[in-house]
Design an enzyme around this catalytic site. Sequence first.
Site, short mmCIF file in Angstrom:
data_model
loop_
_atom_site.label_atom_id
_atom_site.label_comp_id
_atom_site.label_asym_id
_atom_site.label_seq_id
_atom_site.Cartn_x
_atom_site.Cartn_y
_atom_site.Cartn_z
N ASP A 188 0.10 -3.91 40.21
CA ASP A 188 0.30 -3.17 38.97
C ASP A 188 0.66 -1.73 39.31
O ASP A 188 -0.09 -1.05 40.04
CB ASP A 188 -0.97 -3.20 38.11
CG ASP A 188 -0.80 -2.42 36.81
OD1 ASP A 188 0.17 -2.67 36.10
OD2 ASP A 188 -1.64 -1.53 36.53
N GLU A 272 5.91 -6.17 38.26
CA GLU A 272 6.53 -6.09 36.94
C GLU A 272 7.96 -5.55 37.06
O GLU A 272 8.25 -4.71 37.91
CB GLU A 272 5.72 -5.15 36.03
CG GLU A 272 4.44 -5.77 35.51
CD GLU A 272 3.69 -4.82 34.58
OE1 GLU A 272 3.55 -5.14 33.39
OE2 GLU A 272 3.25 -3.76 35.07
N ASP A 354 -6.37 -1.06 35.70
CA ASP A 354 -5.28 -1.41 36.59
C ASP A 354 -5.56 -2.71 37.35
O ASP A 354 -4.65 -3.51 37.59
CB ASP A 354 -5.01 -0.27 37.58
CG ASP A 354 -4.51 0.99 36.89
OD1 ASP A 354 -3.81 0.85 35.87
OD2 ASP A 354 -4.82 2.10 37.34
#
Length: 371
Positions: A188, A272, A354
Amino acid sequence: MKKYNLAFRFRIYPNKEQSNIINATFGCVRLVYNKFLAKRKELYESEKKSITYNTQAKELPLLKNELLFLKEVDSIALQQSLKNLDTAYKNFFKKSADFPKFKSKKSSRKSYNTVSTNGNIRIESNSIKLPKLELVKIKLHRAIPQNYIIKSATISQEPNGAYYVSILTEFQKDIKEVPSDNNIVGLDFSMKELFVSSDNQRADYPRFFRKLEAKLAKAGKELSRKVKFSSNWNKAKLKVAKIHQSIKNSRKDFLHKLSRELVTKYNAIIIEDLNMRGMSAALNFGKSVADNSWAMFTVMLKYKAMFLGKQVIKVDKWFPSSKTCSICGNIKTELALSERVYKCEHCNSEIDRDLNASINIREAGRTLLAY
């Protein structure tokens, strides 16, 4: 066996005569690019016609006869300049880039590309042979395998005056796909730490720009007080450039080592698909986003994982990784940036924000794995 390309970048130390030839080539390449860009624009505006690369390549010898100094530099570099212009046009029509712009003499980016033919580019001991330059001293901090074929070389100069050569090689390799075997990690993005992994590893990114920001600001003020283009102005400009180069080199070294560590440890890495430019503009995090260089880091992960037969998977940027509870799957409707601990209203669990997001990213990517 498939063919792959890999570039090796080295510092070179040309003598005064070689430096003059390199600098002259920078100027000639820029001149050729600008002249033929102007021709293309003029023809289209007057007759609505376009020119192909082959047509312009035939016109290049005529320009060299007109401007004799063009014959003193590497002819392949001039041809490559035309190819770059053609590529710029193609990218524009594909809507993947803006319309080609004229190259400025004042630009800090100076480079030219030349192609390997008949052994005109080769490494000999601590030197590299380059067209028109003969043997140039080189700092070989790592060896190029003997079975790698040199395809081309790009000679560049950094704003601090240092010269580099980027050698593009081609090699054949049978890369065996490594199954994930559940050895998967989710990353992340973190503005402060670069990333937090699903194994709760934190990159502890040194934030190189922030460390030298005060020093850079001081050097910038000194530069602004000097008379432009004076001797003291050039010295102050070089000082600023050296600080920027130090930041750049430190950042790249850290990211190379970190990406190598991750692709060696894990069989699959899930990240991501973030729009960093949009994030920096929307949240006013421009400096922090640029300092992290997340885009550079993901590129390093991808090609290093590919050569090891491993995977780097991107999940959709709209996936609510931060708002989803990694324990029960409940999704929050609202989650402020200031909330650093995720508190689930459904199962009453509490977890670092996170860490929670990285676990969700890992699980979302698990379904996308190719092998």
